[in-house]
Design a protein around this motif. Structure first.
Motif, short mmCIF file in Angstrom:
data_model
loop_
_atom_site.label_atom_id
_atom_site.label_comp_id
_atom_site.label_asym_id
_atom_site.label_seq_id
_atom_site.Cartn_x
_atom_site.Cartn_y
_atom_site.Cartn_z
N LYS A 272 31.76 54.41 37.15
CA LYS A 272 30.68 53.90 36.42
C LYS A 272 31.28 53.79 34.83
N ARG A 273 32.41 53.83 34.58
CA ARG A 273 32.87 53.80 33.20
C ARG A 273 33.08 52.31 32.64
N GLY A 274 33.28 51.61 33.60
CA GLY A 274 33.34 49.80 33.15
C GLY A 274 34.71 49.76 32.62
N ILE A 275 35.85 50.51 32.82
CA ILE A 275 37.00 50.38 32.10
C ILE A 275 37.96 50.02 33.29
N GLY A 276 38.76 48.90 32.76
CA GLY A 276 39.55 48.14 33.82
C GLY A 276 40.87 48.99 33.94
N PHE A 277 41.63 49.17 34.73
CA PHE A 277 43.07 49.63 34.80
C PHE A 277 44.08 48.84 35.48
N VAL A 278 45.32 48.75 34.90
CA VAL A 278 46.38 47.78 35.58
C VAL A 278 47.43 48.72 35.74
N PHE A 279 47.85 49.11 37.07
CA PHE A 279 48.97 50.03 37.30
C PHE A 279 50.26 49.35 37.19
N GLN A 280 51.27 50.07 36.91
CA GLN A 280 52.77 49.62 36.77
C GLN A 280 53.21 49.00 38.12
N ASN A 281 52.73 49.78 39.39
CA ASN A 281 53.18 49.09 40.60
C ASN A 281 51.96 48.32 41.14
N TYR A 282 51.18 47.75 40.43
CA TYR A 282 50.12 46.89 40.85
C TYR A 282 48.99 47.37 41.68
N ALA A 283 49.34 48.34 42.62
CA ALA A 283 48.24 48.72 43.53
C ALA A 283 47.39 48.02 43.94
N LEU A 284 47.84 46.84 44.51
CA LEU A 284 46.91 45.92 45.28
C LEU A 284 46.43 46.44 46.47
N PHE A 285 45.38 45.83 46.96
CA PHE A 285 44.82 46.25 48.36
C PHE A 285 45.76 45.43 49.40
N PRO A 286 46.63 46.12 50.39
CA PRO A 286 47.39 45.26 51.20
C PRO A 286 46.62 44.77 52.32
N HIS A 287 45.38 45.01 52.74
CA HIS A 287 44.64 44.77 53.79
C HIS A 287 43.93 43.51 53.42
N LEU A 288 43.67 43.15 52.14
CA LEU A 288 42.86 42.09 51.76
C LEU A 288 43.70 40.84 51.01
N ASN A 289 43.39 39.57 51.09
CA ASN A 289 43.93 38.55 50.49
C ASN A 289 43.89 38.54 48.96
N VAL A 290 44.49 37.60 48.42
CA VAL A 290 44.18 37.59 46.98
C VAL A 290 42.89 37.46 46.67
N TYR A 291 42.13 36.51 47.06
CA TYR A 291 40.91 36.11 47.02
C TYR A 291 40.01 37.54 46.93
#
Ligand SMILES: Nc1ncnc2c1ncn2[C@@H]1O[C@H](COP(=O)(O)OP(=O)(O)OP(=O)(O)O)[C@@H](O)[C@H]1O
Ligand SMILES: [Mg+2]
Lengths: 267, 355
Positions: free
Chosen positions: B72-91
């Motif tokens: 609920k803080r509304g603060i974005g976070f970008v990680f060093q190792n990206y931490a993308l969701f592997p089970h979802l496509n880019v969209y």
């Protein structure tokens, strides 16, 4: 014949021949035993045996109870696995050990414990469970659900913590993250847990016999049927039931391995 | 915009943050610079609500957010190792936070805009795990930007990329941040990155902010000895102000082994100071030649070794060591070798004084 993973493994080395030989002996041993079972009967005999009312009834009881066990194991097992994987609390190790206990203990001991808890003066004696289908389900659940919990827990634990953290910073509550990230990523572990639990429930004998007895048409499962028919000299019926169990287990495993290999979300 | 007051945090016995204070202004790119393990990630995690602080307050736009959960803080976070969701496509990765926040309508446009912003239009159906590191980090950026957060935290987002990609992405990120006017806290241990990206830089040390200022100030006029050392001012000497020449606009500093002339700063005679000279500001010569430089020290070469594209020459000046950076060609032309007598010259304006 062999496709090597690394170029420095040589097919003509002594070690390669040795491990191939040992694997061959092991594989031959297993295959021979299963082949003996397969050749014990003909297809016609097999179908005739399966069609007998008592055997049909035991198949239905086995399917009903094992499916009920899988559903109950999912309802209780997934939250327990998630709790163990994500929380540190006092008594965690004890809970963890308790869950693994039925995997290690002899099923007869589990059956006896259930019998005491639900029978005569037991804590749950006002539930009418002994010698009923409910008894079978409880016995199977007790013995088989730890497999699901273990497998799901390892799957939850192996999810990269940063991915879960990322979900939280993207506005997802813990529950949303659980549904949309943890569950999908743990899917393979959960499916393999389901299969192990289901197979264990189908194959359960000791605890079930202890709690539910061996009443034909009432509490006779396939495994209990195999035992009863073998004792009473009707070996053909035992063989038919055994074949059915082995073939379905084989088919399930193949399907699972296929699914697991081609649908792995990570690879 | 974002304010940290007296934040303390310990893990078991180790004190990581000891009374950390920060004040980040709206729309600026604020860089946290510090060595490995100094608590940069911990600081970001506390701002994002991923770790609970032991003590202190966090304010965003004047309201205290200590007790607000991370989602609920509304603060974005970008990680060093990206931490993308592997089970979802880019969209779907980019769409995730819109769905999580129950903004169902108009998703398509917002996702498209975010992907365009980071230069990934047309990547919708790709599997993020099959993208290059640079592309993955762009996806992570789009994913964090899609909800147009108040501010965004970046934890060494470029450190896993090769130098070429890093340079390009660094430039693009700076442009994007300026265009959008996004308040950003950017963590790095890379001085060049801090220098290029930061509107302001905070150097962390020992769980506290050692110094905060513009890149210009941090890199050329640091006020703290730690910062001077951290950013590579090799030559730092303890000294005492001996004479103030108000008319000439200079003053004399006497160190243990030599005298220095520096630009006059408001102070008194006898004040203890530290005098710093960057290695690349020093001219090295074998025989005395006329220059306008006010400082001149004679010494003997201890050793010469490569230092990036330059050569570093260590010179002994009567007990102290002075590092000088000169070009490879110059070392060859001067035929420098160990034991040579040399003269070091540098201007009064090249000496930076820390009070
Ligand atoms: N969860 C934790 N439990 C125990 N110690 C921790 C934990 N997280 C961080 N630390 C310790 O706190 C210190 C600061 O860690 P932090 O990750 O904030 O450093 P950092 O500045 O981000 O370093 P780096 O540049 O290497 O990423 C380290 O010494 C680390 O070992
Ligand atoms: Mg870090």
């Amino acid at each position: 014949m062999f496709e090597q993973r690394f170029h420095f493994m040589h097919q003509n080395s002594f070690f390669h021949i040795l491990i191939s030989l040992i694997a061959g002996i092991y594989f031959g041993f297993i295959a021979a035993i299963i082949a003996c079972l397969l050749t014990e009967t003909s297809l016609g005999e097999f179908i005739d045996n399966i069609k007998s009312p008592e055997i049909l009834s035991s198949i239905i009881i086995s399917l009903e109870t094992s499916i009920a066990v899988v559903i109950l194991a999912l309802i209780f097992g997934i939250p327990v696995a998630y709790l163990l994987a994500t929380r540190r609390f006092t008594g965690r190790i004890i809970l963890d050990t308790l869950i693994d206990l039925p995997i290690i203990s002899p099923p007869l001991v589990c059956g006896l414990a259930i019998l005491i808890a639900f029978g005569g003066h037991g804590l749950f004696s006002h539930f009418d469970v002994i010698f009923t289908i409910k008894g079978i389900i409880i016995a199977q659940l007790f013995v088989a659900s730890p497999f699901l919990i273990r497998s799901a827990r390892i799957a939850f634990e192996s999810i990269d913590q940063d991915i879960l953290t990322a979900a939280r910073t993207l506005g997802a509550s813990e529950f949303y993250t659980f549904r949309k990230v943890s569950l999908p990523l743990a899917r393979n572990g959960i499916i393999s847990g389901i299969i192990m639990t289901w197979a264990r429930a189908l194959g359960e004998f000791g605890a079930t016999a202890m709690v539910a007895g061996c009443i034909p048409y009432k509490t006779e499962t396939m495994t209990i049927g195999i035992y009863m028919h073998a004792l009473s000299g009707n070996l053909d019926a035992s063989v038919a039931l055994s074949l059915l169990l082995i073939v379905s287990a084989f088919a399930t495993l193949i399907v699972f391995k296929y699914l697991g290999r081609y649908n792995d979300p990570i690879k | 915009m974002i304010q940290l007051n007296d934040i303390c945090k310990s893990f078991k016995e180790t004190e990581v943050l000891r009374s950390l204070n920060l004040n980040v202004k709206k729309g600026e790119m604020f860089v946290l610079l510090g060595s490995s393990g100094c608590g940069k990630t911990t600081t970001l995690s506390i701002i994002a609500g991923l770790i609970r602080e032991d003590r202190g307050d966090i304010y965003v736009d004047g309201s205290r957010i200590n007790d607000v959960p991370p989602h609920k803080r509304g603060i974005g976070f970008v990680f060093q190792n990206y931490a993308l969701f592997p089970h979802l496509n880019v969209y779907e990765n980019v769409e995730f936070s819109l769905k999580a926040r129950h903004k169902q309508k108009n998703n398509r446009n917002e996702v498209k805009r975010a992907l365009e912003l980071v230069g990934l239009d047309g990547f919708d159906n790709k599997n993020p795990m099959k993208l290059s590191g640079g592309e993955q980090q762009r996806v992570a950026l789009a994913r964090a930007l899609v909800t147009e957060p108040e501010c965004i935290l970046m934890d060494e987002p470029l450190s896993n990329l090769d130098a070429m990609v890093r340079e390009r992405l660094r430039y693009e990120m700076k442009q994007l941040q300026k265009d959008v006017g996004l308040t950003t806290i950017y963590v790095t241990h890379d001085q060049v990155e801090a220098m290029m990206l930061g509107d302001r830089i905070a150097v962390l040390n020992n769980g506290q902010t050692e110094e905060v200022g513009t890149p210009e100030k941090i890199f050329y006029k640091p006020q703290r000895e730690f910062v001077a050392r951290f950013i590579g001012m090799k030559n730092i000497f303890n000294g005492k102000i001996t004479t103030l020449d108000e008319e000439g606009g200079v003053m004399q500093i006497s160190t243990e082994n030599f005298e220095l002339t520096t630009v006059l700063i408001p102070s008194g005679e006898g004040t203890h100071v530290k005098a710093c000279v960057r290695p690349e500001e020093i001219i090295l010569m074998k025989s005395d030649q006329k220059t306008s430089a006010r400082n001149e020290i004679a010494g003997r070469i201890i050793t010469i070794f490569p230092n990036g594209p330059l050569m570093r020459v260590l010179v002994d000046v009567g007990g102290d060591e002075i590092s000088v950076d000169i070009t490879r060609l110059a070392t060859r032309d001067l035929e420098l070798k160990k034991g040579d007598k040399v003269i070091l010259k540098f201007k009064a304006t090249s000496v930076h004084v820390i009070m």
